[in-house]
Design a protein around this motif. Sequence first.
Motif, PDB file in Angstrom:
ATOM      1  N   VAL A  18       0.785  -1.125   0.026  1.00  0.00           N
ATOM      2  CA  VAL A  18       0.103  -0.158  -0.035  1.00  0.00           C
ATOM      3  C   VAL A  18       1.131   1.146  -0.058  1.00  0.00           C
ATOM      4  CG1 VAL A  18      -1.713   1.449   1.246  1.00  0.00           C
ATOM      5  CG2 VAL A  18      -2.140  -1.060   1.006  1.00  0.00           C
ATOM      6  N   ALA A  19       1.984   1.214   0.899  1.00  0.00           N
ATOM      7  CA  ALA A  19       3.035   2.407   0.877  1.00  0.00           C
ATOM      8  C   ALA A  19       3.471   2.613  -0.534  1.00  0.00           C
ATOM      9  CB  ALA A  19       3.849   2.116   1.818  1.00  0.00           C
ATOM     10  N   GLN A  20       4.034   1.579  -1.237  1.00  0.00           N
ATOM     11  CA  GLN A  20       4.480   1.770  -2.587  1.00  0.00           C
ATOM     12  C   GLN A  20       3.557   2.087  -3.592  1.00  0.00           C
ATOM     13  OE1 GLN A  20       7.461   1.384  -3.348  1.00  0.00           O
ATOM     14  NE2 GLN A  20       7.284   1.691  -5.304  1.00  0.00           N
ATOM     15  N   GLN A  38       4.031   5.802  -5.679  1.00  0.00           N
ATOM     16  CA  GLN A  38       3.751   5.723  -6.929  1.00  0.00           C
ATOM     17  C   GLN A  38       2.904   6.804  -7.484  1.00  0.00           C
ATOM     18  OE1 GLN A  38       6.887   3.858  -7.901  1.00  0.00           O
ATOM     19  NE2 GLN A  38       5.577   3.446  -9.765  1.00  0.00           N
ATOM     20  N   MET A  39       1.678   6.748  -6.789  1.00  0.00           N
ATOM     21  CA  MET A  39       0.475   7.609  -7.307  1.00  0.00           C
ATOM     22  C   MET A  39       0.921   9.061  -6.917  1.00  0.00           C
ATOM     23  SD  MET A  39      -1.448   5.837  -8.606  1.00  0.00           S
ATOM     24  CE  MET A  39      -2.946   6.976  -8.805  1.00  0.00           C
ATOM     25  N   ALA A  40       1.463   9.474  -5.824  1.00  0.00           N
ATOM     26  CA  ALA A  40       1.954  10.827  -5.392  1.00  0.00           C
ATOM     27  C   ALA A  40       2.859  11.254  -6.412  1.00  0.00           C
ATOM     28  CB  ALA A  40       2.298  10.592  -4.011  1.00  0.00           C
ATOM     29  N   SER A  41       3.882  10.331  -6.854  1.00  0.00           N
ATOM     30  CA  SER A  41       5.032  10.924  -7.608  1.00  0.00           C
ATOM     31  C   SER A  41       4.739  10.965  -9.237  1.00  0.00           C
ATOM     32  CB  SER A  41       6.186   9.963  -7.479  1.00  0.00           C
ATOM     33  OG  SER A  41       5.845   8.568  -8.277  1.00  0.00           O
ATOM     34  N   GLY A  42       3.636  10.403  -9.668  1.00  0.00           N
ATOM     35  CA  GLY A  42       3.196  10.400 -10.793  1.00  0.00           C
ATOM     36  C   GLY A  42       3.953   9.464 -11.864  1.00  0.00           C
ATOM     37  N   GLN A  93       8.701   1.591 -17.033  1.00  0.00           N
ATOM     38  CA  GLN A  93       9.969   1.820 -16.037  1.00  0.00           C
ATOM     39  C   GLN A  93      11.330   1.239 -16.715  1.00  0.00           C
ATOM     40  OE1 GLN A  93       9.313   1.254 -12.165  1.00  0.00           O
ATOM     41  NE2 GLN A  93       9.686   3.364 -11.524  1.00  0.00           N
ATOM     42  N   GLU A  94      11.129  -0.088 -17.103  1.00  0.00           N
ATOM     43  CA  GLU A  94      12.285  -0.680 -17.700  1.00  0.00           C
ATOM     44  C   GLU A  94      12.707  -0.147 -18.784  1.00  0.00           C
ATOM     45  OE1 GLU A  94       9.374  -2.319 -17.475  1.00  0.00           O
ATOM     46  OE2 GLU A  94       9.749  -2.961 -15.167  1.00  0.00           O
TER      47      GLU A  94
END
Length: 131
Positions: A111-113, A117-121, A127-128
């Motif tokens: 949940v924290a991850q 991810q959502m907060a940083s956009g 990503q790879e």
Amino acid sequence: MARIRHQFMLDGALSRRLDELAARPGATKSAIVADAVAAWLNRRGGNELDDRFGHRLDRLTTMLGRIERNTHILIETLALFVRYELAIHAPLADNDHAGRAIARERFSAFVAQVSRQMASGRRTLGQEDEQ
């Protein structure tokens, strides 16, 4: 305002209707024809809206279709992942407190991850390619 003379042909039935309308007090053939032409041209203005916004609306419709398709793909992917995870992991016994504690920690980390991810956009997919 200067008025310009126009000559045009009307069929007999339409000409008789125009004569009947012009026979009313305060009405003239020129005024009736001018009003009719103005009304016809104003209705054509509705097509102008289609010309101006039709392309944008078509583009938005296409984008919404893609979003809907991508959402269905995402939901199906999540459903298959959950089914897979439930199929390969055996349920914990009621008295397996250590296993449940580890599961709670993993879920909290998950949940924290997702929150980070959502907060940083940032997006996980793709990503790879960026690295």
